[in-house]
Design a protein around this motif. Structure first.
Motif, PDB file in Angstrom:
ATOM      1  N   LEU B 264       0.828  -1.201   0.000  1.00 18.66           N
ATOM      2  CA  LEU B 264       0.000   0.000   0.000  1.00 18.66           C
ATOM      3  C   LEU B 264       0.864   1.253   0.000  1.00 18.66           C
ATOM      4  O   LEU B 264       0.597   2.217  -0.714  1.00 18.66           O
ATOM      5  CB  LEU B 264      -0.907  -0.009   1.243  1.00 18.66           C
ATOM      6  N   ALA B 265       1.909   1.207   0.802  1.00 19.41           N
ATOM      7  CA  ALA B 265       2.777   2.398   0.865  1.00 19.41           C
ATOM      8  C   ALA B 265       4.157   1.958   1.301  1.00 19.41           C
ATOM      9  O   ALA B 265       4.325   0.911   1.930  1.00 19.41           O
ATOM     10  CB  ALA B 265       2.204   3.401   1.865  1.00 19.41           C
ATOM     11  N   GLN B 266       5.160   2.766   0.966  1.00 20.83           N
ATOM     12  CA  GLN B 266       6.526   2.493   1.379  1.00 20.83           C
ATOM     13  C   GLN B 266       7.209   3.797   1.726  1.00 20.83           C
ATOM     14  O   GLN B 266       6.858   4.843   1.202  1.00 20.83           O
ATOM     15  CB  GLN B 266       7.304   1.810   0.247  1.00 20.83           C
ATOM     16  N   GLY B 267       8.189   3.723   2.603  1.00 16.98           N
ATOM     17  CA  GLY B 267       8.938   4.936   2.940  1.00 16.98           C
ATOM     18  C   GLY B 267       9.363   4.894   4.382  1.00 16.98           C
ATOM     19  O   GLY B 267       9.317   3.844   5.021  1.00 16.98           O
ATOM     20  N   SER B 268       9.746   6.057   4.904  1.00 13.18           N
ATOM     21  CA  SER B 268      10.113   6.097   6.309  1.00 13.18           C
ATOM     22  C   SER B 268       8.833   6.018   7.131  1.00 13.18           C
ATOM     23  O   SER B 268       7.731   6.250   6.621  1.00 13.18           O
ATOM     24  CB  SER B 268      10.853   7.381   6.630  1.00 13.18           C
ATOM     25  N   LEU B 269       8.993   5.704   8.414  1.00 10.61           N
ATOM     26  CA  LEU B 269       7.818   5.521   9.252  1.00 10.61           C
ATOM     27  C   LEU B 269       6.970   6.789   9.281  1.00 10.61           C
ATOM     28  O   LEU B 269       5.741   6.743   9.195  1.00 10.61           O
ATOM     29  CB  LEU B 269       8.240   5.129  10.667  1.00 10.61           C
ATOM     30  N   ALA B 270       7.652   7.951   9.371  1.00  7.40           N
ATOM     31  CA  ALA B 270       6.929   9.220   9.438  1.00  7.40           C
ATOM     32  C   ALA B 270       6.126   9.439   8.157  1.00  7.40           C
ATOM     33  O   ALA B 270       4.937   9.778   8.198  1.00  7.40           O
ATOM     34  CB  ALA B 270       7.915  10.363   9.651  1.00  7.40           C
ATOM     35  N   GLN B 271       6.768   9.186   7.022  1.00  8.89           N
ATOM     36  CA  GLN B 271       6.077   9.355   5.736  1.00  8.89           C
ATOM     37  C   GLN B 271       4.846   8.471   5.672  1.00  8.89           C
ATOM     38  O   GLN B 271       3.760   8.908   5.309  1.00  8.89           O
ATOM     39  CB  GLN B 271       7.015   8.953   4.586  1.00  8.89           C
ATOM     40  N   VAL B 272       5.070   7.215   6.048  1.00 12.81           N
ATOM     41  CA  VAL B 272       3.996   6.239   5.938  1.00 12.81           C
ATOM     42  C   VAL B 272       2.833   6.632   6.839  1.00 12.81           C
ATOM     43  O   VAL B 272       1.673   6.534   6.474  1.00 12.81           O
ATOM     44  CB  VAL B 272       4.531   4.847   6.284  1.00 12.81           C
ATOM     45  N   GLN B 273       3.174   7.093   8.019  1.00 15.20           N
ATOM     46  CA  GLN B 273       2.109   7.417   8.972  1.00 15.20           C
ATOM     47  C   GLN B 273       1.291   8.614   8.521  1.00 15.20           C
ATOM     48  O   GLN B 273       0.158   8.787   8.958  1.00 15.20           O
ATOM     49  CB  GLN B 273       2.703   7.678  10.363  1.00 15.20           C
ATOM     50  N   GLU B 274       1.846   9.434   7.641  1.00 15.09           N
ATOM     51  CA  GLU B 274       1.077  10.580   7.163  1.00 15.09           C
ATOM     52  C   GLU B 274       0.219  10.235   5.951  1.00 15.09           C
ATOM     53  O   GLU B 274      -0.668  10.992   5.581  1.00 15.09           O
ATOM     54  CB  GLU B 274       2.028  11.735   6.813  1.00 15.09           C
ATOM     55  N   ASP B 275       0.536   9.105   5.350  1.00 17.40           N
ATOM     56  CA  ASP B 275      -0.205   8.699   4.155  1.00 17.40           C
ATOM     57  C   ASP B 275      -1.677   8.470   4.499  1.00 17.40           C
ATOM     58  O   ASP B 275      -2.005   7.727   5.419  1.00 17.40           O
ATOM     59  CB  ASP B 275       0.421   7.386   3.626  1.00 17.40           C
ATOM     60  N   GLU B 276      -2.551   9.124   3.751  1.00 13.52           N
ATOM     61  CA  GLU B 276      -3.983   9.056   4.090  1.00 13.52           C
ATOM     62  C   GLU B 276      -4.550   7.650   3.968  1.00 13.52           C
ATOM     63  O   GLU B 276      -5.363   7.221   4.776  1.00 13.52           O
ATOM     64  CB  GLU B 276      -4.784   9.987   3.164  1.00 13.52           C
ATOM     65  N   ARG B 277      -4.092   6.944   2.935  1.00 15.49           N
ATOM     66  CA  ARG B 277      -4.641   5.608   2.731  1.00 15.49           C
ATOM     67  C   ARG B 277      -4.271   4.694   3.905  1.00 15.49           C
ATOM     68  O   ARG B 277      -5.059   3.882   4.359  1.00 15.49           O
ATOM     69  CB  ARG B 277      -4.083   5.008   1.435  1.00 15.49           C
ATOM     70  N   VAL B 278      -3.044   4.872   4.392  1.00 17.35           N
ATOM     71  CA  VAL B 278      -2.605   4.046   5.506  1.00 17.35           C
ATOM     72  C   VAL B 278      -3.445   4.355   6.737  1.00 17.35           C
ATOM     73  O   VAL B 278      -3.903   3.447   7.448  1.00 17.35           O
ATOM     74  CB  VAL B 278      -1.118   4.292   5.792  1.00 17.35           C
ATOM     75  N   VAL B 279      -3.668   5.629   6.966  1.00 22.46           N
ATOM     76  CA  VAL B 279      -4.477   6.031   8.119  1.00 22.46           C
ATOM     77  C   VAL B 279      -5.868   5.403   8.018  1.00 22.46           C
ATOM     78  O   VAL B 279      -6.400   4.857   8.973  1.00 22.46           O
ATOM     79  CB  VAL B 279      -4.569   7.561   8.193  1.00 22.46           C
TER      80      VAL B 279
END
Lengths: 495, 285, 359
Positions: B264-279
């Motif tokens: 769904l998403a990749q990146g640093s933890l901070a980046q990922v946590q800001e991703d709307e889809r992940v949220v």
């Protein structure tokens, strides 16, 4: 002198049946035989009641004097009766009579058969009569008649036709070349038709074996799927069911002979209750303490089976006990000349399917079934949701054992009932579970019928023993491809 | 202590002397690695287009994932996202319906058996700690130790002094040395977790798959584990599946989010946590 | 650190006691055949019946040991070890039948009016080839069956059931006259072995000594195996096969080796059983016999080396007493034994003794 007397009697068409009967009663066996033969060649509808009475071993309905009949006379009576029945106005009576005559007709009856053949309106009876006639015509002196008879025989699928044709093809039996050739073709035709019947017959006995395996394996699959334990005493539940049937039969005979006809139906709930009760008791006392240790359970339940077998042996004796079919389960449907489907086996197949259906409904449409499935899938979670797993275990074990008990009732109608009965079915039913996959009703169904049919089809070809070994080898090879059985649930396997 | 993934792992071959009993010593740093694995392109694991379905349910759906040499990757995702199935595919327990899985550049994982894969250098720790309960802690490590694992070899095997020393080093690192002769079945849950990690270490794999390694550990143990993993990264590649975000944050610079069988998403933890889809996936809709 | 020291001390003392007991038992076993050679009527003379009985039990003890190797250590409960035992016995029986028949055909073949020996009887007049068969027949069968079974990861109860079906099939096969092994009656009426009279006291004594030797040899072999890394791997196979695979071991090879070894040991035991008891027939392959062997192991204590020997001795000793005293109740007793041992003695008698000896 006597002969003359017969002729006189026969020439008196108005002579009363009573006097013919009286005469028959007092005659010597040899005289009785020739009398019957004469009657058979020249049937008279008025004589029918007498012949039917003769068949019952008397000369009139309310006459208490017993006739002494030997087998030859009985055969002759049947033949003469059939000859007379051809005069009946009911087509089905004539058909049965014609079929009887195919086996027993004598040359003296040929003229009479020829007349009936020419005037017979019903197609089926006509064909049957033709065959009976052809059987006789094989002995005719003109080759043309024999040739026609041989051709006619070729069109039937009757085991009798095969024996006749084979006899004809013996080295010095038939001199005419054309007839010999025709006989060979006819024989090949008959054999092909007979083969179909034989194969169907084997497949049918396979189905009936399969339905018993199914009843045995169904309970096994439930307990194994649910509790993860193999119940080696499961075969003994089958045995208990069969002995319950025997007990019901004996008790009814003694106390309620009127209901004896329906004893298998009464035995069903009794056998279920006995087996289920014993099963639940075992679960509570022994098996419950061994959950999570499948191999130990296997040994403990084997011990139980030893005790049960020995107990039955002490109570009922080591010999087989006599369980008889009620009248409505004996006999069968004649499908092909060499294929009879016995009622008892037909009923058992239907019964097994009904039990599978009921079990399916019980597991999928009831609260208990829901609980059972929940415990099967995740015991801890089910317990957390308030399912009393101990109770479910007990009930499921009872259900599995009870189904085996029902299997025992079915088994008692087709096989021997003895203390070792369970042992001979248990290994096969394990193989069904292994093959069908655990806890899969559909898998068990296909595996049971498949195994049963394969067993019975292989048996006549390579012998029962080699057939069993071959099947075992096939199962081992099959498991190479599908380790989880036929109808396995795929998914994440939890270790 | 945090080490940055090196570009060329060969440069890390020179021995680094650390204090005895540390993670670096335990993993055999400075020992020459076997030449078998070809990782010239810098990836130790590449999964491409992997799909697995169970009776119509797609556990993995066209999954693409690459792990670089020496990388420490964390995999997160809600339950049923396919994390365990992915590990099953990598270790050969489940065969994918389609797609390719390569270890290094040349080893096709979909054609290898579980033990071949393990011998090639992929170690796995299960979600539930599984150790050989009837054996002692020491014997557990002895079996896992990198060695000839054929039947014949096991009949004549004798532990060399070097091997014994190596096992003791790992035991010391994991603070299990006093328990070396204790039966593994008698260990606590956390100790079993460490024992299993230790079994992985003596196996000397190139890639470690760790399924929820800190479940059931105390805070101190979790902290210790985080430190251990950080020290392993760089020389080993690690793939860690974990739900504990605090732990993930403390070890990983690179996070992959799985959802419904694909990335769904990749990146640093901070980046990922800001991703709307992940949220959305985590908080529900 | 005190606690372990005490435990070790008691364990050492326990070891010393059991070593002493073991030595006494071995001495008695070695003395028995010599005592049997004493003249009739001597106070210390051991009867031929006793010697045969003990010899028979020793053969069963070897079977128990072999079963324990696969079940107690590797976790594979075989319910078909009777098959391997019987195959070894039949191989030896073939040689003995040829000895008894001289140049002619064995009795049962002339009875079936066969004119020549089936091909698989070829060479069985040579003792050396018979010995090879004793090893090869069970070994090869175990190899083939094990190869397929372990390849498809059949384990647990599935494995047990397949082995049971295997021995059942074997029994059916050997029951047939056409198979060429004497059908129902099997082989009996042996006369000589290697030229010696098989019923002579000296031959009996020698066979008995051989059995003791085989038992001690198997014990030593199993002890070495279980002490090696191989033994620890077997335990690992039993407890966590998957973990072992992810450690890089292929469990199939380990299972196959121990399975074949166990089968061969059974075959050897069977080969010594037949000349002592004087008969072999297909009922030796019945599933009942094989599963009874499992209760010997369970009663004695599986996963130990002494347990199965103890169990085989106890159960068979009781059996020979019961079948004389209360023949009808033997099966009740055996059944109860199965249940009680699994419920209350999961570690067997040896486990019980160990627990007692530790405070």
């Amino acid at each position: 002198m006597l002969r003359l007397l017969f002729t006189l009697l026969l020439l008196l068409p108005l002579a009363t049946q009573a006097s013919e009967g009286e005469f028959f009663l007092t005659a010597k066996p040899a005289e009785q035989a020739s009398l019957l033969e004469t009657w058979a060649a020249q049937p008279d509808a008025a004589r029918l009641p007498l012949l039917e009475n003769l068949r019952q071993g008397r000369i009139a309905e309310n006459d208490t004097r017993k006739l002494r009949l030997n087998n030859r006379l009985r055969g002759l009576i049947d033949n003469t009766l059939a000859s007379h029945q051809l005069l009946s106005d009911q087509a089905n009576v004539r058909l049965v009579a014609a079929q009887q005559l195919q086996k027993t007709a004598q040359p003296a009856q040929m003229a009479f058969l020829d007349r009936r053949f020419a005037s017979e309106p019903d197609a089926a009876v006509h064909a049957a009569l033709g065959l009976a006639l052809a059987n006789l015509q094989l002995g005719a002196s003109e080759p043309a008649v024999r040739l026609a008879a041989v051709r006619l025989l070729g069109e039937t699928g009757d085991p009798l036709a095969r024996t006749r044709l084979e006899a004809l093809l013996q080295p010095d039996a038939e001199t005419d070349a054309a007839v010999r050739i025709a006989a060979e073709t006819s024989l090949a035709q008959v054999q092909r038709k007979l083969l179909v019947g034989e194969l169907l017959g084997q497949a049918f006995s396979g189905l009936s074996l399969g339905s018993i395996l199914l009843l045995a394996a169904l309970g096994l699959a439930i307990t194994f799927g649910l509790l993860g334990v193999i119940n080696m005493a499961h075969g003994e539940m089958l045995m208990l069911g069969a002995y319950s049937t025997y007990m019901v039969q004996v008790l009814l005979q003694r106390y309620a002979p009127g209901a004896i006809e329906f004893y298998p139906l009464i035995a069903l709930p009794v056998a279920f209750a006995v087996s289920a009760g014993v099963g639940m008791a075992l679960e509570r006392t022994v098996i419950r303490h061994l959950y999570g240790r499948p191999l130990e359970t296997l040994l403990a339940t084997w011990g139980i089976s030893l005790i049960l077998i020995q107990a039955v042996r002490l109570i009922f004796g080591a010999q087989n006990v006599e369980v008889s079919n009620p009248a409505w389960l004996s006999g069968g449907i004649q499908v092909l000349p060499n294929l009879v489907l016995p009622y008892n086996r037909l009923v058992i197949i239907g019964f097994a399917l009904a039990v599978v259906l009921l079990t399916w409904l019980l597991l999928n449409r009831t609260r208990l079934g829901l609980n059972v499935r929940a415990v099967t899938q995740n015991r801890n979670m089910a317990a957390c949701c308030g399912v009393s797993t101990g109770r479910v275990d007990m009930l499921a074990f009872g259900l599995g054992s009870g189904i085996a008990g029902l299997g025992g009732v079915a088994l008692s109608q087709v096989g021997n009932v003895g203390p070792d009965l369970g042992q001979s079915y248990i290994i096969d039913s394990f193989l069904v579970v292994v093959l069908g996959g655990v806890g899969q009703l559909a898998g068990s169904l296909w595996a049971a019928f498949g195994l049963g049919i394969a067993n019975k089809l292989l048996e006549p070809q390579i012998g029962a023993v080699l057939g069993k070994i071959l099947i075992l080898a096939l199962i081992i090879l099959f498991i190479q491809k599908r380790p989880q059985g036929l109808f396995a649930l795929k998914g994440r396997v939890i270790d | 202590m945090r080490s940055v993934p090196p570009v060329h792992p060969e440069f890390m071959l020179e021995p680094i002397f650390d204090q005895i009993g540390s993670g670096r010593e335990a993993i055999g740093l400075g020992r020459r690695r076997e030449a078998g694995l070809d990782t010239r392109h810098g990836t130790v694991l590449s999964l491409e287009g992997i799909s697995v379905s169970f009776d119509g349910f797609k556990a993995l759906n066209d999954l693409n994932l690459y792990i670089g040499v020496g990388e420490l990757r964390c995999i997160i995702g809600p339950n049923g996202a396919g994390k365990t199935t992915m590990m099953d595919v990598i270790t050969g327990k489940t065969r994918p319906d389609s797609g390719t899985a390569y270890f290094g550049d040349t080893l096709d994982l979909t054609r290898m058996s579980e033990c071949q894969i393990a011998q090639a250098g992929i170690g796995r720790k299960f979600q539930k700690p599984t150790v050989f309960e009837a054996l002692t802690v020491f014997e557990n490590l002895e079996l896992a130790l990198k060695a000839d694992k054929s039947v014949w070899a096991s009949l004549v095997a004798r532990l060399s002094g070097e091997q014994r020393q190596r096992i003791e080093e790992v035991l010391a690192t994991l603070r299990l040395l006093p328990l070396a002769q204790r039966q593994a079945g008698l260990l606590s849950h956390g100790q079993k977790q460490f024992l299993e990690i230790g079994m992985l270490l003596v196996q000397e794999p190139r890639l470690l798959l760790l399924d929820e390694p800190v479940a059931g550990m105390t805070d101190a143990e979790t902290e210790f584990t985080a430190e251990l993993f950080r020290s392993l990264a760089g020389h080993h590649s690690l793939m860690v599946v974990e739900h504990d975000m605090g732990f993930v944050g403390s070890i990983a610079d690179h996070v992959t989010v799985l959802h419904q069988g694909s990335v769904l998403a990749q990146g640093s933890l901070a980046q990922v946590q800001e991703d709307e889809r992940v949220v959305e996936v985590y908080l529900g809709r | 650190m005190n606690q372990p020291l005490i435990v070790t001390a008691t364990r050492k003392a326990g070891t010393r006691v059991s070593m002493a007991v073991g030595a006494v038992v071995v001495l008695v076993l070695l003395a028995l055949p010599l005592l049997s050679l004493l003249p009739d009527g001597h106070a210390l003379q051991v009867s031929a019946y006793t010697l045969t009985l003990v010899g028979k039990i020793l053969c069963y003890a070897i079977v128990a040991l072999a079963l324990d190797l696969v079940w107690g250590y590797a976790g594979l409960l075989s319910l078909g070890h009777g098959l391997f035992f019987a195959l070894g016995g039949y191989a030896m029986g073939m040689y003995l039948m040829r000895q008894a028949a001289g140049d002619g055909l064995p009795g049962f073949m002339t009875f079936l009016s066969w004119s020549e020996l089936p091909w698989y009887w070829a060479g069985t007049q040579h003792f050396a080839w018979a010995l090879c068969l004793v090893v090869l027949a069970p070994g090869l069968l175990a190899l083939v069956f094990g190869f397929f079974a372990f390849r498809s990861r059949i384990k647990g109860v599935y494995f047990s059931i397949m082995t049971q079906a295997l021995t059942f099939a074997g029994m059916l096969l050997f029951f047939r006259n056409e198979t060429g092994f004497g059908g129902n009656n099997g082989f009996t009426n042996f006369r000589t072995i290697l030229g010696f009279d098989i019923t002579a006291q000296g031959t009996r004594a020698a066979l008995f000594l051989l059995t003791v030797g085989l038992l001690l040899g198997s014990l030593f072999l199993c002890w070495r195996l279980t002490q090696s890394k191989f033994g620890r791997l077997l335990t690992a196979v039993r407890d966590a096969e998957n973990r072992l695979m992810f450690c890089g071991y292929d469990p199939r090879g380990f299972k196959l080796l121990v399975w074949v070894l166990s089968a061969v040991l059974c075959g050897l035991a069977g080969a010594l059983y037949v000349p002592q008891v004087g008969i072999i027939n297909p009922s030796e392959m019945s599933p009942t016999n094989s599963i009874e062997a499992a209760v010997w192991v369970a009663l004695g204590g599986r996963g130990t080396l002494i347990g199965p020997l103890l169990g085989a001795g106890l159960v068979n000793g009781m059996k020979s007493w019961f079948t004389v005293a209360f023949p009808e109740f033997w099966l009740f007793f055996l059944g109860a034994l199965f249940i009680l041992v699994t419920l209350y003695l999961p570690k067997g008698v040896v486990g019980l003794v160990k627990k007692r000896s530790q405070p």
